[in-house]
Design a protein around this motif. Structure first.
Motif, short mmCIF file in Angstrom:
data_model
loop_
_atom_site.label_atom_id
_atom_site.label_comp_id
_atom_site.label_asym_id
_atom_site.label_seq_id
_atom_site.Cartn_x
_atom_site.Cartn_y
_atom_site.Cartn_z
N MET A 18 -10.14 -27.81 11.08
CA MET A 18 -11.37 -27.11 10.71
C MET A 18 -11.64 -27.38 9.24
O MET A 18 -10.74 -27.28 8.41
CB MET A 18 -11.24 -25.60 10.95
N THR A 27 -15.27 -27.73 13.28
CA THR A 27 -13.94 -27.84 13.88
C THR A 27 -13.93 -29.04 14.81
O THR A 27 -14.74 -29.11 15.74
CB THR A 27 -13.58 -26.57 14.66
N THR A 74 -11.34 -20.12 14.88
CA THR A 74 -11.25 -21.56 15.09
C THR A 74 -9.99 -21.95 15.85
O THR A 74 -10.00 -22.90 16.64
CB THR A 74 -11.32 -22.32 13.75
N SER A 78 -9.87 -24.04 19.37
CA SER A 78 -9.03 -25.22 19.63
C SER A 78 -8.06 -24.96 20.79
O SER A 78 -7.77 -25.87 21.58
CB SER A 78 -8.26 -25.62 18.38
#
Length: 332
Positions: A18, A27, A74, A78
């Motif tokens: 990110m 990201t 973030t 992911s």
């Protein structure tokens, strides 16, 4: 053309990076089919939106809370992309509610463990050594134990396969930022020559917090002891030391900014040595593929062209929501 000097930074996430620019965050993650997916969002820091939160000392704690929230979000993104490539039958059967409950419990356990190791154990150990009535020695011992626990914890988890890959992406992030700051070409070949160690890293910030807290707690204990006539019970000191964390993080933030702007000053170099040393654990040499992911995130955060990096797919909230709806329907 010379690039405009902009402070950029970010963090490693699961199979990606990110990056945060002045107005956007991006990201980028590597998928199992070797493509790169990137999600861009508008982002203006609360320290810029609110004058009070932008004041020196105040902005440090405000930024810390903001970045913790952003980091968790973030990381969650992911993890979601990683699950799409790696979930097994048992994972597929779990509902989103069950997954969120497990995630919340893991945060609670992690917080409780951190409070125990970095709070209770150092103070209780200093008490066992009969130092609770000695202001300086008490805080020196407690502070030393906290630093030892922090370094030991980071070192131990660095041997885990998944954490090692995370640390490699952390290295890719640092190398990419360095290349941008040095006005170099943003491709893996050029970026690889830069160091994985950076003075503005969050690892250095954490070490500054641990070190500066030692001095702040000692000064405050001296004042409290002078006012009360004697030092309070170690548990009471622990509680009001926790309340001082916003102030400590504020000082640490200003020190970190100072070190980033005056990195060539001998005193600043000396101050950054411990944090940079810990980065030798938290950052690892990345592959060209990992650097490519970091570069996509960096370029997207700064609205630069990243078309040279092959199969890159931009994700929107609508695409992600449609994927989640499809997945939920399949589970039902």
């Amino acid at each position: 053309m010379k690039r405009k000097e902009i402070a950029v930074g970010g963090q490693a996430v699961i199979e990606g990076v990110m990056m945060r620019g002045p107005e956007k965050i991006a990201t980028a993650v590597r998928r199992a089919d070797n493509s790169i997916e990137v999600k861009q969002e508008e982002f203006i820091s609360i320290t810029q939106k609110n004058k009070f939160l932008g004041l020196p000392l105040v902005r440090g704690f405000a930024s810390l809370i903001e970045m913790m929230g952003l980091g968790m979000r973030t990381l969650g993104f992911s993890a979601q992309r990683w699950e799409l490539d790696n979930e097994d039958e048992n994972t597929k059967k779990k509902s989103d509610k069950a997954k969120k409950t497990e995630e919340a419990l893991s945060y609670v356990v992690a917080f409780a463990l951190a409070m125990f190791l970095f709070g209770f154990v150092p103070y209780f150990t200093a008490k066992l050594l009969d130092l609770d009535k000695h202001n300086l020695y008490f805080n020196l011992v407690a502070g030393f134990i906290r630093i030892v626990f922090f370094v030991t914890y980071v070192w131990l988890i660095s041997f885990m396969k998944d954490v090692k890959r995370l640390f490699q992406y952390h290295g890719a992030e640092h190398k990419s930022v360095y290349a941008y700051e040095k006005q170099d070409k943003l491709n893996p070949e050029k970026v690889q020559k830069y160091s994985t160690l950076h003075p503005r890293c969050g690892t250095s910030f954490m070490f500054f917090v641990l070190l500066i807290s030692l001095f702040v707690f000692t000064i405050v204990d001296f004042i409290v002891g002078h006012v009360l006539g004697s030092l309070p019970h170690y548990a009471v000191r622990w509680m009001y030391h926790i309340l001082l964390i916003p102030f400590v993080s504020g000082i640490s933030y200003e020190v970190l900014k100072l070190s980033g702007k005056n990195i060539h000053h001998p005193l600043v170099k000396l101050m950054t040595v411990p944090g940079m040393a810990i980065q030798r654990i938290t950052t690892q040499p990345p592959s060209d593929d990992q650097i490519e992911v970091a570069l996509v995130a960096l370029k997207c955060a700064l609205d630069l062209d990243y078309s040279e990096h092959g199969d890159v797919r931009e994700l929107t909230d609508e695409i992600i929501e449609a994927e989640q709806a499809k997945k939920q329907k399949a589970q039902n």
